[in-house]
Design a protein around this motif. Structure first.
Motif, mmCIF file in Angstrom:
data_model
loop_
_atom_site.group_PDB
_atom_site.id
_atom_site.type_symbol
_atom_site.label_atom_id
_atom_site.label_comp_id
_atom_site.label_asym_id
_atom_site.label_seq_id
_atom_site.Cartn_x
_atom_site.Cartn_y
_atom_site.Cartn_z
ATOM 1 N N PRO A 184 46.049 30.587 33.593
ATOM 2 C CA PRO A 184 46.732 31.848 33.422
ATOM 3 C C PRO A 184 46.268 32.295 32.353
ATOM 4 N N GLU A 229 51.366 31.968 39.992
ATOM 5 C CA GLU A 229 52.252 32.145 41.033
ATOM 6 C C GLU A 229 53.480 32.957 40.537
ATOM 7 N N ASP A 264 43.972 40.301 40.896
ATOM 8 C CA ASP A 264 44.227 39.083 40.133
ATOM 9 C C ASP A 264 44.179 37.861 41.037
ATOM 10 N N ILE A 271 45.485 34.175 41.989
ATOM 11 C CA ILE A 271 46.785 33.607 41.472
ATOM 12 C C ILE A 271 46.682 32.181 41.596
ATOM 13 N N THR A 328 44.726 34.937 47.757
ATOM 14 C CA THR A 328 43.807 35.598 46.540
ATOM 15 C C THR A 328 42.549 34.735 46.239
#
Length: 286
Positions: free
Chosen positions: A259, A280, A111, A113, A177
C-alpha cells in the motif's frame, strides 16, 4: 482512432481522443463503447465523424475501462519465453489459458486494491486484444479480421492465491481491480505491427519491465484461432496476451506491491496507465 470511456464508475460515456490530445464526447452517436459498437461498420461510422464538432471533455475527467460490458476476459500465461524462464517454468507446448473475472475490470488510473490476506500481489504489463467480430473455429489467416483494437492491460496477480492455494490460476488473477484496461482502445489502422511494440512497467519510478511484443511465443492470429476452437469469441471480449520479464515474482529476492506505492505502465502507441496501490478498505463486506 483512440476510443475511450470517461466519467464516474458505472456511468461512463463513450469518447475519443482527438489528434491534439483532447477528449471528445461520442454519447450523441453511441450509448457506450461495447461489443455492439465494435464491428467494422460501426467503427467506420465513428471514424467519419469530425472530432472538432464533438463536445470537449475536461482533461481531468476520470477515464474508465476502455471497453464496456465485457463478456469474457481471457488471459494467456507464460507467453514470453524470457518471462517463463524467470519464473522457472517451461515454455508451454500450447498456450496456457486462464480467466480474469469481469468484476476485476477497472479504469486505467483507478487504485489497485491489495486483497485481504495477500502477501504477494504482483504486476504484469500486457497487450490486450479486443474482439470486434464473432470468432468460432477461425482460421489463423483470417484471425486479424476479428480484431477491433488494442489496449494496455495490467494483469495484476496475487501469486500465493495463484500458485500456492491449489486449483487453477484464476483465484489469484480475478480479484477486484486486478484488470485495469486502457486508457484507450486503439483501432488497428493506427498500429503498424502489434508484434513490434515496446511495453514497460515501473513501480515508484523503478523500471522493472522493459520488453517488446516481438518476443511473444504465440502471436495474436494464432491465439485468436486457438481460442476460437474452445469457445465462441464475441465482440467486446478481451484477450490479454502475456507479459515480458520483470515481474515481482521474478526478482531476486521477490518484490511485491505494498500500500502507498504507485505503478506506471504503458505500451508504444497505446498510452499509459498510472495506479495507486491501496489496502482493502475496512467495512467492505457485502
Amino acid at each position: 482512432m483512440k476510443l475511450l470511456r470517461f466519467g464516474p464508475k458505472g456511468h461512463e460515456k463513450p469518447g475519443l481522443l482527438d489528434t491534439d490530445g483532447v477528449i471528445r464526447d461520442l454519447s450523441a452517436h453511441i450509448d457506450d463503447l461495447d461489443g455492439q459498437r465494435l464491428g467494422r461498420s460501426s467503427l467506420t461510422r465513428l471514424a467519419e465523424l469530425d472530432p472538432s464538432r464533438l463536445p470537449e471533455v475536461a482533461a481531468d475527467t476520470r477515464l474508465g475501462p476502455c471497453v464496456g460490458r465485457v463478456s469474457k476476459f481471457i488471459c494467456i500465461g507464460l507467453n514470453y519465453s524470457d518471462h517463463a524462464a524467470e519464473t522457472g517454468a517451461e515454455v508451454p507446448p500450447e498456450p496456457v489459458v486462464f480467466n480474469k473475472w469481469t468484476s476485476a475490470i477497472c479504469g486505467p488510473d483507478d487504485d489497485v486494491i491489495i486483497p485481504r490476506g495477500s502477501s504477494k500481489t504482483d504486476w504484469e504489463v500486457e497487450l490486450g486484444v479486443v474482439i470486434g467480430k464473432q470468432a468460432r473455429y477461425v482460421a489463423e489467416a483470417d484471425a486479424m479480421e476479428h480484431v477491433a483494437g488494442y489496449c494496455v492491460v495490467n494483469d495484476v496477480s496475487e501469486r500465493e492465491f495463484q500458485l500456492e492455494r491449489s486449483g487453477t490460476w484464476d483465484k489469484g488473477k480475478g480479484c477486484d481491480t486486478f484488470g485495469p484496461l486502457g486508457p484507450w482502445l486503439v483501432t488497428p489502422d493506427e498500429i503498424d505491427d502489434p508484434h513490434e511494440l515496446d511495453l514497460w512497467l515501473e513501480v515508484d519510478g523503478h523500471r522493472y519491465q522493459n520488453g517488446n511484443t516481438r518476443t511473444m511465443v504465440y502471436r495474436i492470429p494464432f491465439l485468436i484461432s486457438y481460442l476460437s476452437r474452445f469457445m465462441t469469441l464475441t465482440p467486446g471480449d478481451v484477450i490479454s496476451t502475456g507479459t515480458p520479464p520483470g515481474v515481482g515474482m521474478g526478482q531476486k529476492p521477490p518484490v511485491y506491491l505494498r500500500p502507498g506505492q504507485r505503478m506506471r505502465l504503458g505500451i508504444e502507441g497505446l498510452g499509459t496507465q498510472t495506479q495507486g496501490v491501496i489496502a482493502e478498505p475496512a467495512g467492505n463486506d457485502a
